[in-house]
Design a protein around this motif. Sequence first.
Motif, PDB file in Angstrom:
ATOM      1  N   ILE A  14       0.878  -1.174   0.000  1.00  0.00           N
ATOM      2  CA  ILE A  14       0.000   0.000   0.000  1.00  0.00           C
ATOM      3  C   ILE A  14       0.911   1.218   0.000  1.00  0.00           C
ATOM      4  O   ILE A  14       1.766   1.368   0.877  1.00  0.00           O
ATOM      5  N   TYR A  15       0.751   2.090  -0.993  1.00  0.00           N
ATOM      6  CA  TYR A  15       1.636   3.242  -1.181  1.00  0.00           C
ATOM      7  C   TYR A  15       0.949   4.480  -0.606  1.00  0.00           C
ATOM      8  O   TYR A  15      -0.125   4.882  -1.057  1.00  0.00           O
ATOM      9  N   SER A  16       1.572   5.078   0.424  1.00  0.00           N
ATOM     10  CA  SER A  16       0.977   6.199   1.148  1.00  0.00           C
ATOM     11  C   SER A  16       2.017   7.278   1.354  1.00  0.00           C
ATOM     12  O   SER A  16       3.232   7.023   1.256  1.00  0.00           O
ATOM     13  N   ASP A  17       1.548   8.501   1.656  1.00  0.00           N
ATOM     14  CA  ASP A  17       2.474   9.599   1.922  1.00  0.00           C
ATOM     15  C   ASP A  17       2.862   9.670   3.397  1.00  0.00           C
ATOM     16  O   ASP A  17       3.553  10.604   3.808  1.00  0.00           O
ATOM     17  N   SER A  18       2.414   8.709   4.188  1.00  0.00           N
ATOM     18  CA  SER A  18       2.780   8.671   5.607  1.00  0.00           C
ATOM     19  C   SER A  18       2.856   7.224   6.056  1.00  0.00           C
ATOM     20  O   SER A  18       2.255   6.317   5.448  1.00  0.00           O
ATOM     21  N   ALA A  19       3.590   6.983   7.134  1.00  0.00           N
ATOM     22  CA  ALA A  19       3.738   5.630   7.664  1.00  0.00           C
ATOM     23  C   ALA A  19       2.413   5.152   8.259  1.00  0.00           C
ATOM     24  O   ALA A  19       1.707   5.917   8.925  1.00  0.00           O
ATOM     25  N   THR A  71       6.248   4.159   1.867  1.00  0.00           N
ATOM     26  CA  THR A  71       6.037   5.591   2.049  1.00  0.00           C
ATOM     27  C   THR A  71       6.565   6.338   0.824  1.00  0.00           C
ATOM     28  O   THR A  71       7.728   6.159   0.431  1.00  0.00           O
ATOM     29  N   VAL A  72       5.702   7.179   0.251  1.00  0.00           N
ATOM     30  CA  VAL A  72       6.034   7.915  -0.972  1.00  0.00           C
ATOM     31  C   VAL A  72       5.831   9.401  -0.715  1.00  0.00           C
ATOM     32  O   VAL A  72       4.858   9.805  -0.064  1.00  0.00           O
ATOM     33  N   HIS A  73       6.741  10.202  -1.215  1.00  0.00           N
ATOM     34  CA  HIS A  73       6.567  11.660  -1.127  1.00  0.00           C
ATOM     35  C   HIS A  73       5.703  12.116  -2.302  1.00  0.00           C
ATOM     36  O   HIS A  73       6.145  12.112  -3.448  1.00  0.00           O
ATOM     37  N   PHE A  74       4.446  12.470  -2.020  1.00  0.00           N
ATOM     38  CA  PHE A  74       3.548  12.919  -3.081  1.00  0.00           C
ATOM     39  C   PHE A  74       3.955  14.316  -3.535  1.00  0.00           C
ATOM     40  O   PHE A  74       4.108  15.222  -2.705  1.00  0.00           O
TER      41      PHE A  74
END
Length: 749
Positions: free
Chosen positions: A520-525, A552-555
């Motif tokens: 699951i790719y999210s901008d926060s843990a 964790t991905v930086h959007f």
Amino acid sequence: MNSLQIALRVLKVDRRTRTSAILTAIGVAVATGLVLLLATLPFATQHREQRALWQGEHFYSRSSDAPAKMLFNSSKDYFDGQQIVRVDVALTGGATPGSIPLPAGVPQLPGPGETVVSPALGRLLQGHPAGQLADRFGKPVAALGEDGLRFPEQLVALVGHTPDAMPENSYPIAGLPGGKASPDGLLMLLSWVGIIVLLVPSLVLVASSARLTAARRERRLAAIRLAGATPGQVTNMVAAETTLSAGIGAVLGLVLSPALSGLASFVPWAGGTWLASDFALPVGLTVFIVVAIPVLVVLAGVLGLRRVLKNPLFATGGHTKKPLHWWRLLALPAAGLFFLVAVTTAKDSGGITMVMAGLFLLVGSAAIVGPWVTSAVGGTFVRIWRRPSSLLAGRRLRDDPKSAYRASAGIVLAVFAGSMALTLLPTFESMAGGGRSFQDSVLYVDTDAQHAGVIVGQANASLQKYGQSEKAVAVGEIYLAKGDGGNRTVQRGLVMSCADAVKLTRFGITPEMCAGGPAIYSDSALDLAQFKLTTEYDTPGVTPMSGTRVETVHFPDPDLSGSLIIDPAAVPESVTPKYVTVVAPTTDANREIVRTALAGPAAGAEVGSRDQYLFNQQTELGDLRRVTVIGLVAAGILAGCSAAVATAGSVMDRRRTFGALMAAGTPVRVLARALRMEAALPALVATIGAGIVGVLVGVGLYSMVDPRGIVLSPWLLAPVVLGVGVALLGASVCTPALKRVQAEPLAEE
């Protein structure tokens, strides 16, 4: 002789009075023409929308006792950055085309596989390959008339289907939508602002023109009054003289109004131009405007006779003018307080009438505060500077601030309007952006799980037929939920593979992130032990598949916050998305081909893209910029003309004084410098104040739309600089006027 005959006699023998009357008539004509044009804009948008009502862009089904005869759906399509209104219809229940009433401009209902298109769309169909456009609609069988189009170049397609081929969200209705259209709210607001902002400079131009021979006329009327004329006779003479010029001007404005409307019809709004017939104003309102503006001018002329009527001896000679009181400064905060209350209560009251009244009071308060500011500037000149031109300018500003302010009144209002506009426009531009989670070039169709597979299959078959390598994929939408009841929070997740997310979305996911299994790719843990997957906001969820990790991905864009990418392998089989988006990548070369491939199986559902969403935003901003530039140019021209006329009138009013100074040896350049200082320095102070008030008004108006902060731009200084420049340009007529005074014998006065 009656009053009208005397007025005609004066106009015949007095060249200066004749010049003043001509300029007054021109000013009234400009004011009348502008108000007539601006007043027609709400009606023009209503006429536009009335013609396009059958297209159903804002239609929603209401319960009706009439039996349904057809299925109806309206959507938007796009081609090469242009919007196409697509109307899909299908007859039901044994209805025949003849049983459906048709609106003006619609020649017939198309059968299945047929389409009726607007002339502009027909030309596009003929000029491009079928795979890019024509295959979306069917065989053209007729053309829509102008009476059925919002604007002449509108792209519209009325497409026929069988009932089973219609979109799921189609409405069962008895006939094509009708009723009474509403005017464009934004353009109606802008027209009211334009009337307030442009009418006042026009009336200032009228007043400046009327003041060209003010001193001469006062002496003439005072002599008639001393010769035995009653106050009523003097009033009638002035009323007749003013009515003659103002009436001719109003009629001239009415005659020129169609020409102004014709020019306005070429100015695009909301994607297209206008029909000349759109600019039709009700007869009653037209008569009211044509009568009201001359009446205001006549009343202003009559009210200016108080001194002549009460003390004719003082009108023929010198008299001491009363100093202005400080209480004039209270007019601005009082008007500002009214405007603030109107803005803060506008949402509750549901109207803008009080806001427009507050704006009008703010504009009117300038006429009360401006002369006091002018007097204060003149007092500063006298106390601080000792150059001859400075002293002459200072005494003029201090002794007659009302007349001196008249030269900069129009400029102050133009600066106010410019500052207000330049406060709002950058803020509106900063709001642009957003859109869906997909890349700008990606096309998408929103549907449900039942139809997604069919759309993907047919779209990919069409893409293969057209020789394209792109493939459409189905992207489900589910939610990642945490907590229960009132403590429940959810995040929207797109179910798609990591490889597709890299290619199709703008989340900033890289191929390197795809290694390591489902994620699951999210901008926060996230602690997945606390989250569950669900298809609805308020339904129980299930735990993600074992082994699912969080990446964790930086959007790159803040508007993506709160969204997720969920790998299909992380979703249990019991979680089936209800809502699905069919997505297909494109290039600049094949975008319209891919859109055509999606449009066919979508059967009327809108094929969207983020670049088109942003393009529509820029179209709206372009409309605002265009209207703003036109309004500010008009206000600037009016302000410059009123400044020039007021400066010339100032010279004419003081012919005796300037003649005596020249006879005493004062150089013309010193007097010209004094006149330029009279115009420029009060204008500088007043325009700075007008700029500040304009910014505050812009903030107030914007707060009605969005409570967030305003964006301030360095361009806010431009109206002040241009205002002072226009004042100096208007004051440049002083040198020719002074040389004319020098050339004429002083004995003529």
